[in-house]
Every structure is written in C-alpha cells, then in structure tokens.
Design a protein around this motif. Structure first.
Motif, PDB file in Angstrom:
ATOM      1  N   TYR A   1      -3.680   5.786   9.485  1.00  0.00           N
ATOM      2  CA  TYR A   1      -3.163   4.770   8.564  1.00  0.00           C
ATOM      3  C   TYR A   1      -2.755   3.499   9.292  1.00  0.00           C
ATOM      4  O   TYR A   1      -2.398   2.503   8.657  1.00  0.00           O
TER       5      TYR A   1
ATOM      6  N   ASP B   1       0.094   7.124  -5.473  1.00  0.00           N
ATOM      7  CA  ASP B   1      -0.653   5.907  -5.813  1.00  0.00           C
ATOM      8  C   ASP B   1      -0.032   5.139  -6.967  1.00  0.00           C
ATOM      9  O   ASP B   1      -0.188   3.919  -7.062  1.00  0.00           O
TER      10      ASP B   1
ATOM     11  N   LYS C   1       1.169   5.516   0.550  1.00  0.00           N
ATOM     12  CA  LYS C   1       0.601   6.739   1.095  1.00  0.00           C
ATOM     13  C   LYS C   1       1.629   7.863   0.931  1.00  0.00           C
ATOM     14  O   LYS C   1       2.828   7.644   1.113  1.00  0.00           O
TER      15      LYS C   1
ATOM     16  N   TRP D   1       2.252  10.542   6.333  1.00  0.00           N
ATOM     17  CA  TRP D   1       1.785   9.724   7.453  1.00  0.00           C
ATOM     18  C   TRP D   1       0.652  10.390   8.212  1.00  0.00           C
ATOM     19  O   TRP D   1       0.678  11.579   8.487  1.00  0.00           O
TER      20      TRP D   1
ATOM     21  N   TRP E   1      -4.385   0.327   8.146  1.00  0.00           N
ATOM     22  CA  TRP E   1      -3.803  -0.482   7.065  1.00  0.00           C
ATOM     23  C   TRP E   1      -2.806  -1.493   7.649  1.00  0.00           C
ATOM     24  O   TRP E   1      -2.740  -2.625   7.186  1.00  0.00           O
TER      25      TRP E   1
ATOM     26  N   GLU F   1       0.857  -1.194   0.000  1.00  0.00           N
ATOM     27  CA  GLU F   1       0.000   0.000   0.000  1.00  0.00           C
ATOM     28  C   GLU F   1       0.890   1.240   0.000  1.00  0.00           C
ATOM     29  O   GLU F   1       1.930   1.280   0.679  1.00  0.00           O
TER      30      GLU F   1
ATOM     31  N   ILE G   1       5.375   5.019   2.996  1.00  0.00           N
ATOM     32  CA  ILE G   1       5.015   6.411   3.237  1.00  0.00           C
ATOM     33  C   ILE G   1       5.974   7.290   2.431  1.00  0.00           C
ATOM     34  O   ILE G   1       7.198   7.196   2.585  1.00  0.00           O
TER      35      ILE G   1
END
Length: 457
Positions: free
Chosen positions: A17, A38, A10, A13, A20, A8, A34
C-alpha cells in the motif's frame, strides 16, 4: 467521508500500500486511512501502535519521504491516518512511479511518465534539447516566411529579424545551452518526423457509418502544415456556396476560415507530441472534427477552457514563436477567438470535448442566411446541401471534361477516363468521380464490372 483525489481507505495494512502513498506524494498529497472499509465505515485495525512506528520507517527507507501517522478511534475501534504531502520532485516505489488521479492510483508509463518527469523538473516537452540538430539542417524558406509574418505583426524588432538564422533562433529562445530545442525541429525543420514521430496530420472524408471515402496526410514543419491544411480543407474537403455581389464572386464555407485556422493552430501548439499518433481531422457531410492528442493542465476541464483562464500552453516555446509571427493573438484566448469568429460570421458555437483520446473540436456545417441570397432572391436554408451545390457549384475544367466524356461513354472505367483526358491520373479520376457524386451530378448504376455512370441533369 468518501474516497476521492486526496483520500483512500484500506481495511488493513500491507507493505504494497506504499504505492498509494507514492501516488499521493506525486500528485497533490493526500491521506490513506487504515481500518476503514470502502464505504468509509470503521472496521478497526490490529497492532495499531506498532504500525504507527513501522509505517513511517518503511516509507522513509523505501521512498525517502516522511509521512505523518496518527491514531484515531471511533466506536472504540482504532484506525490509522497516514498523511502525505505533495513532493516537488519525482517519488518512486520499488523503481516504479505512481500518481493519484481522481479516486484511482495509476502507475505512470510511457508518455505519461515522460510528462510527469518533465513537469517535476520544471521543463516542458518542446523545451527538451535535441542532439545532432543544427541550424544548417533547418529550412531557409520557413525562416523567410517567419520573418515576413513577424515583420507584419510588429512583435519583433526589425534588427532581430535581420539577424542570421542562428541569431533569430536565439532571440526566439529556441536554444537550450548549445543545443536546439524540440520546438525548433517542429517549427523550422523540413522533415520534423526525423526527430518527432507522429508530427503530421491525417485528414479523411467519411460517409455515414464511418466509411472512409478518401484521405490525405500533411507533412512538413508546423508553419508548412497550417498553410497546407487550410488549402486542402477549403478546396477539397468542404463545399463552398458561391454567390455574387455584382461581378465579384464570393465563396462561403460551412465554417469560418478564421475559426478553422485558429482551431488548427490551437491543435498544433497544444498537441502532446510525446504521443506517436498524429492529429486527426475527420470531415463528414455535416461536420468537421479535429482530434488533438493533447493534455489539459492538471485540474482543468472543458469548462475551464470555455471560461476566462490564464495562459498555460502545453508547448510554450512553440506558442511563443507563433505569437511573434502574429499567427496567434494572445495566449489563453484560442478557444475564445474560435467562438467569437463563429458568432461574428453568424455560425453556431463549435463543441469541445476532452477524454482519454485527447481534445476534440467539432464544427457543425451550416451556411449563414446571407450566403444563400443569389441575385437578390432568398434561398431557404432548409434546402438540402446537395440541391444547393448542384444549382450553384462551379466545377473545375477536369470535372466538366469528365462529365462530357461520361455522357458519351457512360460505361468507361477510371483507366479509360484517364487515358482519354489530358493531365489527369487515375487517382485524380477517382477523386473527381467521388466529388461529382457528392455534388449530386453523377450516380453509379450497377457494380464495378457491369455498371455505368448516370449524369444527373
């Protein structure tokens, strides 16, 4: 690198989160990056070194688990790699449970949460004990039926079958301590819906356009349901071609009985009974669909079912009892047996589908070539089903009586038909009128008040 089951991205931060991280811990583990967009492009993260210290402490304090946080760099842009292991017990974040599924993080609720908690505890739904359920509450006739089946199958010792009901349940491992399991209620109770909502089957006949013509509900324990369903589907919902070998009358259904029985057993054994909706069977002019609200083991697909696979019944206690009774041949071969039964009798392979609503098994109606041979003369299979049925279908005495009455009284209502014919209710008249229309022997001309019935000669 792209987002997936275990990855995943991001851009920055936020404490939220951690859900997740919770999702990864409750699934197969994974990595949260982090400082990545995407599409996987590195955008960098501020205060990276401080976050390396803060994040592990926050995760430990909020969820009681450990994560590995690494500082990475690309094009002089720092980003963080937060690695989470899969945990063997349930992990919650702020009182809620999350689980990674595909590339999404889902909060677990209702039946999904029940499944998750049981799996993490190494238990199955049908193995959960039921307070207040006693052996005396169960159905003696079903125990007798099981003993008959099990003696024939030879999969239990005769001494065990001669034991009383309590002893037999212990031999079948249907006790959890001093309590009977849910499986015992489903298998042997006369009304398992007292304990399990949705433990029945709905059957409906539909015309094109999803118009429901008639329907039935089948209740009782699972042994009773299988017997009732086979009788109902083979006599009321499907049309059989009648042929003769000498004086022997042979009925050929549009799908093999063995394949149908195996599919029904497969649906009952693997249904997720935590879902309150019943198994549905939809019958059309040209097909039969069984929709079972079951859940495949994690990582399994329809392709897994169609290939050689190990046995993982959703309800293993129920599966074991049906196996001892000889009702199923071997765990893990249900789909294979359905396919082989169809091929051996000259039918095409049914279709299998798995989606959010459950597991679908679809049989297309067809008649093997041998079933269309009457008195040594071959009838083409391209002849429509109604024409074939009209030529050779044997009618019941009630249907014959109704046709004779309507020939003389074409404007008769359902109530008048019921009153003039013996031993038939208005509901029975309604069903038989529908059946005669399906066979192409009867046609309604005009509306309900001004119309009449026409006999098709």
């Amino acid at each position: 690198m792209t987002e997936s089951q275990n990855i995943e991205f991001k851009e920055s931060w936020r404490d939220e989160y951690q859900k997740w991280i919770c999702g990864f811990a409750n699934a197969q583990g994974g990595t949260l990056y982090i400082g990545l967009r995407d599409n996987g492009e590195v955008c960098g993260v501020q205060d990276a070194k401080k976050l390396m210290e803060d994040i592990p402490n926050k995760v430990r304090d909020m969820m009681g688990i450990l994560v590995e946080v690494n500082l990475r760099e690309k094009d002089k842009k720092p980003y963080l790699e937060i690695m989470t292991d899969a945990y063997p017990y349930p992990i919650s974040f702020r009182g809620k449970y999350y689980q990674r599924s595909g590339a999404t993080n889902q909060e677990l609720k209702g039946a999904a949460l029940d499944r998750f908690m049981l799996r993490k505890q190494g238990k199955t739904w049908d193995g959960v004990p039921v307070p207040y359920l006693k052996t005396k509450d169960l159905d003696n006739a079903t125990f007798d039926l099981f003993r008959k089946y099990a003696k024939r199958s030879g999969r239990m010792e005769e001494a065990d079958l001669m034991d009383d009901n309590h002893g037999l349940l212990e031999k079948l491992r249907l006790y959890e301590g001093n309590y009977l399991k849910r499986a015992a209620a489903l298998l042997f109770h006369p009304d398992p819906e007292q304990y399990v909502t949705g433990a029945f089957v709905k059957v409906g006949f539909f015309r094109e356009g999803m118009d429901l013509v008639y329907q039935d509900e089948v209740h009782g324990n699972l042994f009773q349901q299988i017997v009732k369903l086979m009788d109902l589907l083979c006599t009321k919902y499907m049309k059989a071609i009648i042929t003769y070998e000498g004086i022997q009358r042979i009925e050929t259904l549009p799908i093999p009985r063995e394949a149908l029985r195996e599919a029904l057993l497969n649906a009952c054994i693997n249904k997720d009974y935590a879902e309150p909706s019943p198994i549905q069977i939809r019958v059309y002019e040209n097909k039969l669909e069984i929709i079972n609200g079951g859940v495949l083991p994690e990582g399994w697909t329809v392709e897994t079912l169609l290939s050689s696979h190990r046995s993982m019944p959703y309800n293993p206690d129920i599966a074991n009892t049906f196996f001892r009774a000889g009702e199923i041949e071997a765990w893990g071969r249900g789909i294979e047996r359905i396919i082989m039964a169809c091929k051996n009798d000259g039918f095409s392979t049914p279709e299998f589908r798995y989606d959010a609503s459950g597991i679908w098994t679809t049989f297309k109606f067809e008649y093997p070539e041998r079933a269309t041979i009457q008195s040594g003369q071959k009838t083409t299979q391209k002849t429509t089903q109604k024409t074939t049925q009209k030529a050779i279908q044997n009618l019941t005495e009630q249907q014959q009586a109704m046709l004779s009455f309507l020939k003389e009284h074409p404007e008769a209502t359902r109530k008048e038909i019921s009153e003039n014919l013996s031993n038939i209710t208005e509901d029975g008249v309604k069903y038989n009128l529908s059946r005669l229309q399906e066979l192409g022997l009867l046609k309604r001309i005009g509306g309900r008040k001004q119309g009449y019935w026409q006999i098709i000669e």
